[in-house]
Design a protein around this motif. Structure first.
Motif, PDB file in Angstrom:
ATOM      1  N   UNK A   4       0.822  -1.207   0.000  1.00  0.00           N
ATOM      2  CA  UNK A   4       0.000   0.000   0.000  1.00  0.00           C
ATOM      3  C   UNK A   4       0.864   1.267   0.000  1.00  0.00           C
ATOM      4  N   UNK A   5       2.107   1.142   0.454  1.00  0.00           N
ATOM      5  CA  UNK A   5       3.040   2.263   0.386  1.00  0.00           C
ATOM      6  C   UNK A   5       3.201   3.014   1.683  1.00  0.00           C
ATOM      7  N   UNK A   6       2.115   3.343   2.340  1.00  0.00           N
ATOM      8  CA  UNK A   6       2.185   4.064   3.606  1.00  0.00           C
ATOM      9  C   UNK A   6       0.911   3.812   4.406  1.00  0.00           C
ATOM     10  N   UNK A   7       1.059   3.889   5.719  1.00  0.00           N
ATOM     11  CA  UNK A   7      -0.062   3.719   6.640  1.00  0.00           C
ATOM     12  C   UNK A   7      -0.225   5.040   7.378  1.00  0.00           C
ATOM     13  N   UNK A   8      -1.252   5.752   7.041  1.00  0.00           N
ATOM     14  CA  UNK A   8      -1.480   7.095   7.570  1.00  0.00           C
ATOM     15  C   UNK A   8      -1.677   7.072   9.082  1.00  0.00           C
ATOM     16  N   UNK A   9      -1.023   8.011   9.774  1.00  0.00           N
ATOM     17  CA  UNK A   9      -1.199   8.162  11.214  1.00  0.00           C
ATOM     18  C   UNK A   9      -2.115   9.359  11.452  1.00  0.00           C
TER      19      UNK A   9
END
Length: 361
Positions: free
Chosen positions: A36-41
């Motif tokens: 997915x590339x990144x996991x938003x915080x």
């Protein structure tokens, strides 16, 4: 080369599968972040914080927040940087790109006039090890303006953020929602630094892999990654991930997914409308009388269609998940209604709270 051709249905399937939202679920947070590339915080926890609902929506009931902490704090396979968790494999290219922010003339000037402040921050981390920003004195000689209201007057968090873009400090863990900082050399693995051109190509390829199919834009800058594709009924120069295209016929089928409003699948709004016909507006910042689906409604994906909006919230005092409404954007079939209800029940079980359902689903 001659562009590939895709129907709109095929483009949607590619996009859903690229975001790990089909029936073939991933196994852990690292696998999710790599694809997915990144996991938003994001701390907004109407139901649960984005980093956890993003992972639950993909992994399912087997996901626990401790799995994310282990990947970040112990295994060091994920790193927190610029408001998201990223796979460590992407770190060299990310740091090259983020350094451009730190080299902006205003940032460079601020660092120059606060050279002593920067030195003191780095020296304290070197001497004392991981620290909260609150444990570091603010000795800035010149404060940055706070017109936006997003920052406090304390200049330490600003300095640390800027130094993280320069690859000098890193977030080693969190205590609650507070970041704990250390020298980057003690957190990040040693790796060759790519050239700016190599970094741009690497990140563009990762973006396209996460999207499956996308048009180069400010929302999803894929440049010339992948291969050209024409999508039935859509204009513009689209790009497709060749590996995803080759696996198109291996489609494992769809399922129901409840998506946090800050989920990566929803980020590229123009693509969402073009490919899925879904015009998504987050109503969090709208006055209450102007909201149609609720403060923080979660879009409901059924297969490859955005078919509804879940209006729900966890009542912290009662310890229950309240479902006010399930808004049907497209009419649900009875089987779909049961699938959505089952997913909401799974959400309540994952949260460890009972479900209070006042909707019709």
């Amino acid at each position: 080369m001659t562009p590939h051709r895709l129907s709109r249905d095929e483009a949607r399937r590619l996009a859903v599968r690229a975001q790990l939202l089909d029936a073939d679920r991933p196994g852990d947070p690292v696998e999710v972040a790599e694809q997915v590339g990144w996991i938003k915080i994001d701390p907004t926890a109407v139901i649960a914080p984005c980093e956890h609902t993003m992972l639950w929506a993909r992994i399912g009931e087997g996901y626990e927040p401790a799995h994310l902490r282990k990947a970040v704090e112990r295994d060091r396979l994920l790193v927190e940087l610029d408001g998201a968790f990223h796979p460590v494999s992407a770190l060299p290219a990310l740091l090259v790109q983020l350094r451009r922010h730190a080299e902006h003339p205003r940032a460079t000037e601020w660092l120059a006039v606060n050279a002593r402040f920067r030195t003191e921050v780095l020296a304290r981390l070197r001497a004392e090890g991981p620290l909260l920003a609150s444990a570091i004195p603010d000795t800035a000689e010149v404060a940055r303006s706070n017109d936006s209201g997003w920052w406090s007057d304390n200049q330490v968090p600003r300095m640390l953020e800027l130094l993280s873009y320069r690859g000098e400090v890193a977030i080693v863990r969190r205590e609650g929602r507070s970041k704990v900082w250390d020298l980057a050399e003690r957190v990040y693995p040693a790796a060759p630094e790519p050239t700016p051109e190599e970094a741009e190509r690497d990140i563009a390829a990762r973006r396209l892999r996460a999207a499956g199919v996308a048009k180069h834009s400010a929302w999803t800058p894929v440049h010339d990654a992948g291969e050209p594709v024409e999508i039935e009924g859509l204009k513009g120069a689209w790009r497709v991930d060749p590996e995803a295209l080759a696996a198109l016929d291996d489609d494992p089928g769809g399922r129901v997914a409840l998506l946090n409003p800050y989920d990566a699948m929803l980020y590229d709004r123009p693509r969402l409308e073009a490919v899925f016909g879904f015009r998504y507006v987050l109503e969090q910042f709208k006055p209450k009388p102007e909201r149609r689906y609720g403060l923080f409604a979660h879009p409901i994906l059924i297969g490859d269609r955005f078919a509804g909006m879940l209006e729900a919230a966890v009542d912290r005092r009662e310890g229950a998940l309240h479902v006010q409404a399930v808004h049907e954007l497209l009419p649900f079939e009875e089987e779909e209604r049961e699938m959505v209800r089952a997913e909401v029940l799974d959400l309540a079980r994952w949260l460890g709270v009972p479900l209070t359902d006042t909707s019709d689903v």
